[in-house]
Structures are given as C-alpha cells and as structure tokens.
Scaffold this motif. Structure first.
Motif, short mmCIF file in Angstrom:
data_model
loop_
_atom_site.label_atom_id
_atom_site.label_comp_id
_atom_site.label_asym_id
_atom_site.label_seq_id
_atom_site.Cartn_x
_atom_site.Cartn_y
_atom_site.Cartn_z
N ASP A 1 -2.87 -1.71 2.27
CA ASP A 1 -3.54 -0.64 1.52
C ASP A 1 -2.57 0.49 1.22
O ASP A 1 -2.61 1.08 0.13
N ARG B 1 -1.16 1.52 -2.40
CA ARG B 1 -1.80 2.82 -2.69
C ARG B 1 -3.29 2.67 -2.94
O ARG B 1 -3.83 3.11 -3.96
N GLY B 2 -3.94 2.01 -1.97
CA GLY B 2 -5.40 1.96 -2.00
C GLY B 2 -5.99 0.76 -2.70
O GLY B 2 -7.16 0.80 -3.10
N ARG B 3 -5.24 -0.33 -2.81
CA ARG B 3 -5.75 -1.48 -3.57
C ARG B 3 -5.97 -2.73 -2.72
O ARG B 3 -6.14 -3.82 -3.26
N ASN C 1 -9.23 6.20 2.16
CA ASN C 1 -9.76 4.97 1.58
C ASN C 1 -9.99 3.91 2.65
O ASN C 1 -9.33 3.89 3.67
N THR D 1 -7.87 5.05 -9.29
CA THR D 1 -6.56 4.70 -8.75
C THR D 1 -6.63 3.74 -7.58
O THR D 1 -5.61 3.20 -7.16
N THR D 2 -7.84 3.54 -7.01
CA THR D 2 -7.98 2.62 -5.88
C THR D 2 -8.85 1.44 -6.30
O THR D 2 -9.59 1.49 -7.29
N ARG E 1 -11.44 0.36 -4.72
CA ARG E 1 -12.85 0.77 -4.58
C ARG E 1 -13.35 1.50 -5.82
O ARG E 1 -14.44 1.22 -6.33
#
Length: 442
Positions: free
Chosen positions: A116, A120-122, A212, A426-427, A429
């Motif tokens: 993550d 960067r949050g993916r 996140n 940007t993520t 979610r």
C-alpha cells in the motif's frame, strides 16, 4: 437502481491469457510465467484504460505432476509482482491473492501494508481459504480443516490483520525532535489477541498509508463464504453464467452485509468473465475459434465431466449434455451452483457438449464473444438488472485481449456514460468507491 450506475472492471492478469491455447501463439512461451516486463506492460495498458484494478490469482501448489499445467499460470508471487507494477503505474488498484489459512497474520498484514505504501494507497488483498491437496503437499501439511473450522481460522486471521493495520495510527508518529520522541506509544493501539487458532501481541511497524486501509476482496459461493465476505470484503468475486443467478447472489450478499451492520452499498459484486472482442462479430468468433481448435478435447472432457459429476464417456461432443445423468439438487452447495449455472446456460443457448467444452475454459466463468457494442450491451444489462456491479474479467490472450478491452470496449462504455474517463481519486478505495472499509472488532 440507477440506470447510470458505473461499470466496475477488474483485470485478471495472467502471463499469456486465460485460454489454455494462448501460450502457443506467443513468441517466447517458455519464459512467459516469469516475464516481468510483459506483466508490467499489460498492467500499464490496463491503467491506460482507466480500469479499476488488476488482480493476480494464486495458490501455494507446486507443479501438479498428475495434472500437467495446460498454460503458463501461477509462478511469481503476486505481492512481489505488484511491487514492480506499483512503481510503473500511478492509479490502478493492485489486488494480491494471499491465503488466510497457512500464513502468519503479521506477515500478511506487513506485506499488504508495505504494498500500500509502495503504490501510494492502491493495495488490495484477495483473501482465499483454499486447501487443495497439491498445496498441502508442497507445504508439508497433513490436516484439512472442515468448513466450520476453516472459517473460524479465517475470521481470526482477518481480525488480527485488521488490528495490526490499525495499531500504529499516523497520529502516534510525533517525530518531535524537541522532546526526543519519535513514536508516542500512548497513541498506539497494541494488539493483544489470543484466539483458538491464531494469536498476536504487539504493534505493527508499518503505519497506514495516509490513513488508508487496503481493499479486501473475497470469493466463494456457500452461505458461510458469503457471510464471511459480507463481514470483511469490499468486493466479492463470483461465478455466474446467468443474470438470474447473479441477481440471487447479489441480493443475498447485500442482505448479509446489512445483517453484519454494514450498508448494502458497502459491497461490490464482480462476477468472473471472459470477453473476446473483435471489430466485427465474425472477427471475434474467428479469434476464439483459432484458439479453440488448438485445445486438447480429451482433457477438456475429463475436466468438464469432473465438474458435472459424471464420467467422460457420457459426454458426446456432437450431442447435448446428458442432463438426466447430472445430479444438481443433492450436490454440495459449491457443485450445485457450478453445475446449475452450466446446465442452465447450455439449455438457454442450445449448446452441444462441444459448445459447452469451448465455453468452459475459464474455471466456470461466462464467455462473451462479439463487438464492443455487443459486449457493452451485455455488461450494462447485467448491471441494470442488479446482477452485478461490474466484472472481474480475463482476457483470452495477452496482450491482444487487454488492448481490445482498453481500445474497444472502454470507449464504448464511456460513450454511454457508464465508465470513467479519468480516475476519481488517488487511492484504490476512492477510485472503487467503497468507503473506509471494515474496522476490526475490539
């Protein structure tokens, strides 16, 4: 149900494509399963199409000597592959498949949290509870858990992972030079969990990426599986070949989510699918036919017979399925769903057994062949009937299949206002629209 509901698309990234004969058309088939450059390139094509995510299936089984692999399949560890893809992409979600029965919860929590941060949050986690014989053999494990115990273990595993993800909130990292304090332990949430199957005590060294939480995906057809997914998952991978069965599953999943104290909108239902596209219907059918003609029919007959609970000798490719010989009602819940789907589709479409063999090459997932317009019609029909929220799709051959989806189907869906023209956030979610995720019980 809104008639403008967006179509969610998750790409099943396999080295050569899902079709058993796809590797025979590749330039360097012997290195496909470890060709990281091709995997990264396929991921970049998927991101160019603004797809929601990529996922990679996996199991812990080694090469099964009794059933030689029919295509390049599971080789590299998905989490490691996605670490490479993370630095080559910017927006697309990355769903790694990891078993929740034969791992340490801490190791999985750390691996997925690390992914993550790298992305960067993916990051996403496809939670599986499979325990096939090949996997148990290579792991050196003798015990097979009964269904109830299997889900008890999975519940404890998921609980610990979520507790660890929540144990070091960003506000605990003070980095205050004046007070010589980097982490304020009073603001941390130490895990102290002792269960029947798993235990964990301590604080994860990996804080959440900007608050996140990785996306959770789960698959399964039994009631226990659906209830488990309704408690933990943001998206459910399913196998449905008819709109009616998709509607039933979606309705049940949302009811289970509400029973678990969640909103029915907290869960996305994403049936598996193999779309094969051509600029004309004839071209699409020719693409499939060229691959189908390279298949091992005897192998397919044996696989289909096993799925239907009959003998291969009972299958005549030129005739319809031997419906009277196929037991559905008294089969296990999993077999009942799989067999029922296959039989109903065969009856609805007037399939011969050969048709069924050629449309059963994706572990039970539906096959749709046609133009971008025809496939868009099909996708929208399922979603508007509340039979799915989108699809976890395979492609018949890489990179041809994913290029056809991105350059043909996606523009058609965009033209209809049913697919994004750019990423929303940007993520993973925020792009998937699934909220903040489940909190661990305390």
């Amino acid at each position: 149900m809104s008639q403008n509901k967006p179509v969610r698309l998750v790409f099943n990234l396999t080295p050569s494509g899902i079709h058993d004969a796809a590797w025979k058309q590749q330039e360097s088939p012997a290195t496909l399963s470890t060709d990281i450059d091709q995997l990264v390139e396929s991921a970049k094509i998927a991101e160019r199409g603004k797809l929601d995510a990529i996922f990679m299936p996996d199991s812990y089984g080694g090469l099964n000597k009794d059933d030689p692999p029919r295509r390049p399949w599971r080789s590299l560890d998905p989490t490691v592959v996605f670490a490479a893809i993370a630095v080559a992409t910017d927006n697309i979600g990355l769903i790694a498949t990891v078993n929740s029965l034969y791992n340490a919860p801490y190791q999985v929590a750390r691996d997925i949290a690390s992914l993550d941060h790298l992305s960067r949050g993916r990051a996403g986690w496809n939670v599986i509870t499979s325990q096939n014989a090949n996997s148990l053999d290579i792991l050196g494990i003798d015990e097979v858990y009964e269904r109830d115990e299997k889900y008890e273990r999975a519940e404890e595993f998921l609980t610990i992972v979520h507790l660890l993800w929540e144990s070091l909130p960003q506000e605990a990292i003070l980095a205050d030079a004046a007070s010589h304090t980097y982490i304020d332990l009073d603001r941390a949430r130490e895990v102290d969990f002792t269960g029947k199957h798993f235990s964990s005590k301590g604080i994860s060294p990996v804080p959440p990426f900007e608050g996140n939480k990785p996306v959770i995906v789960q698959a399964g057809a039994s009631q226990q599986s659906k209830e488990f997914g309704a408690r933990w998952a943001d998206a459910l991978f399913t196998k449905h070949r008819t709109i009616e069965s998709g509607q039933t599953f979606t309705r049940d999943a949302r009811a289970f989510a509400e029973k678990a104290g969640r909103s029915a909108d907290d869960i996305l239902v994403l049936p598996g699918l193999l779309p094969i596209l051509g600029s004309t219907e004839a071209e699409a059918k020719a693409i499939k036919r060229e691959l189908d003609e390279q298949l091992d029919i005897e192998y397919l007959k044996a696989a289909l017979a096993e799925r239907l609970g009959i003998e291969p000798s009972q299958l005549d490719p030129a005739k319809e399925l031997p419906y009277d010989a196929i037991e559905i009602e008294n089969a296990t819940p999993y077999d009942r769903q799989q067999r029922g789907n296959l039989v109903q589709e065969a009856k609805d479409r007037g399939f011969t057994t050969l048709d069924v063999l050629y449309n059963n090459i994706t572990a039970g997932h539906r096959v749709v062949v046609g133009t971008p317009e025809q496939l868009a019609d099909d996708f929208v029909a399922w979603i508007d009937a509340d039979a799915s929220d989108g699809f976890a799709f395979n492609v018949e051959s890489n990179p041809r299949g994913i290029e056809a989806i991105v350059d043909g189907l996606v523009p058609e869906l965009q033209k209809r206002g049913r697919f994004r023209t750019d990423y929303d956030g940007t993520t993973f979610r925020s792009n998937l629209g699934v909220g903040s995720g489940t909190k661990a019980p305390r």
